[in-house]
Scaffold this motif. Structure first.
Motif, PDB file in Angstrom:
ATOM      1  N   TRP A 109       6.977   7.965   2.629  1.00  0.00           N
ATOM      2  CA  TRP A 109       6.848   6.831   1.714  1.00  0.00           C
ATOM      3  C   TRP A 109       7.390   7.175   0.328  1.00  0.00           C
ATOM      4  O   TRP A 109       8.045   6.354  -0.316  1.00  0.00           O
ATOM      5  N   VAL A 110       7.137   8.389  -0.109  1.00  0.00           N
ATOM      6  CA  VAL A 110       7.628   8.832  -1.415  1.00  0.00           C
ATOM      7  C   VAL A 110       9.157   8.880  -1.404  1.00  0.00           C
ATOM      8  O   VAL A 110       9.810   8.421  -2.343  1.00  0.00           O
ATOM      9  N   TYR A 144       0.825  -1.202   0.000  1.00  0.00           N
ATOM     10  CA  TYR A 144       0.000   0.000   0.000  1.00  0.00           C
ATOM     11  C   TYR A 144       0.861   1.256   0.000  1.00  0.00           C
ATOM     12  O   TYR A 144       0.600   2.210  -0.748  1.00  0.00           O
ATOM     13  N   LYS A 145       1.911   1.248   0.799  1.00  0.00           N
ATOM     14  CA  LYS A 145       2.816   2.398   0.860  1.00  0.00           C
ATOM     15  C   LYS A 145       3.447   2.644  -0.510  1.00  0.00           C
ATOM     16  O   LYS A 145       3.544   3.778  -0.973  1.00  0.00           O
ATOM     17  N   GLU A 146       3.875   1.558  -1.164  1.00  0.00           N
ATOM     18  CA  GLU A 146       4.493   1.692  -2.491  1.00  0.00           C
ATOM     19  C   GLU A 146       3.478   2.176  -3.512  1.00  0.00           C
ATOM     20  O   GLU A 146       3.793   2.982  -4.386  1.00  0.00           O
ATOM     21  N   TYR A 147       2.249   1.709  -3.422  1.00  0.00           N
ATOM     22  CA  TYR A 147       1.184   2.139  -4.324  1.00  0.00           C
ATOM     23  C   TYR A 147       0.954   3.646  -4.203  1.00  0.00           C
ATOM     24  O   TYR A 147       0.870   4.357  -5.212  1.00  0.00           O
ATOM     25  N   VAL A 148       0.878   4.127  -2.974  1.00  0.00           N
ATOM     26  CA  VAL A 148       0.666   5.563  -2.737  1.00  0.00           C
ATOM     27  C   VAL A 148       1.865   6.350  -3.271  1.00  0.00           C
ATOM     28  O   VAL A 148       1.712   7.380  -3.936  1.00  0.00           O
ATOM     29  N   ALA A 149       3.068   5.863  -3.005  1.00  0.00           N
ATOM     30  CA  ALA A 149       4.274   6.553  -3.472  1.00  0.00           C
ATOM     31  C   ALA A 149       4.334   6.588  -4.997  1.00  0.00           C
ATOM     32  O   ALA A 149       4.728   7.597  -5.587  1.00  0.00           O
ATOM     33  N   LYS A 150       3.944   5.503  -5.650  1.00  0.00           N
ATOM     34  CA  LYS A 150       3.940   5.465  -7.121  1.00  0.00           C
ATOM     35  C   LYS A 150       2.975   6.493  -7.698  1.00  0.00           C
ATOM     36  O   LYS A 150       3.240   7.088  -8.733  1.00  0.00           O
ATOM     37  N   ARG A 156      11.613   6.664  -3.759  1.00  0.00           N
ATOM     38  CA  ARG A 156      12.620   7.271  -4.639  1.00  0.00           C
ATOM     39  C   ARG A 156      14.010   6.716  -4.345  1.00  0.00           C
ATOM     40  O   ARG A 156      14.798   6.485  -5.267  1.00  0.00           O
ATOM     41  N   GLN A 157      14.334   6.506  -3.084  1.00  0.00           N
ATOM     42  CA  GLN A 157      15.626   5.915  -2.731  1.00  0.00           C
ATOM     43  C   GLN A 157      15.734   4.500  -3.270  1.00  0.00           C
ATOM     44  O   GLN A 157      16.787   4.085  -3.753  1.00  0.00           O
ATOM     45  N   LYS A 158      14.633   3.756  -3.196  1.00  0.00           N
ATOM     46  CA  LYS A 158      14.605   2.392  -3.719  1.00  0.00           C
ATOM     47  C   LYS A 158      14.847   2.389  -5.219  1.00  0.00           C
ATOM     48  O   LYS A 158      15.623   1.590  -5.743  1.00  0.00           O
TER      49      LYS A 158
END
Length: 97
Positions: A41-42, A9-15, A46-48
């Motif tokens: 999360w964003v 969910y965190k990745e979805y929001v960040a995307k 971005r770091q990932k």
């Protein structure tokens, strides 16, 4: 009470912020999330992405040899193409004279 969200969910929001260009403040309001959480999360996303796209600092000797062979093959192909084009140019330039 602290809410816990899944990493998906965190990745979805960040995307949605990074890739879709949504504003973090608007998205936080729409999803009833705290802005600082969305922002964190964003930044993590971005770091990932940056870590995945970062070039390696060192390469092994076998990787170096493979790169050399690849470049030598490309160079040979380009030289052959260049020779063919030179011959074709010579043939076509004779016809117009």
């Amino acid at each position: 009470m602290v809410k816990h969200y899944s990493s998906e969910y965190k990745e979805y929001v960040a995307k949605m912020v990074v890739e879709d260009g949504r504003k973090a403040t608007d998205l936080a309001f729409e999803l009833d999330l705290h802005y600082s959480s969305v922002n964190r999360w964003v930044n993590q996303y971005r770091q990932k992405i940056d870590a995945a796209n970062a070039p390696k600092e060192y390469i092994t000797s076998s990787e170096l040899e493979a790169l050399k062979k690849q470049h030598e093959k490309q160079l040979k192909e380009l030289q052959e193409e260049n020779e063919i084009l030179k011959k074709a140019m010579h043939i076509f330039s004779k016809r117009h004279m």
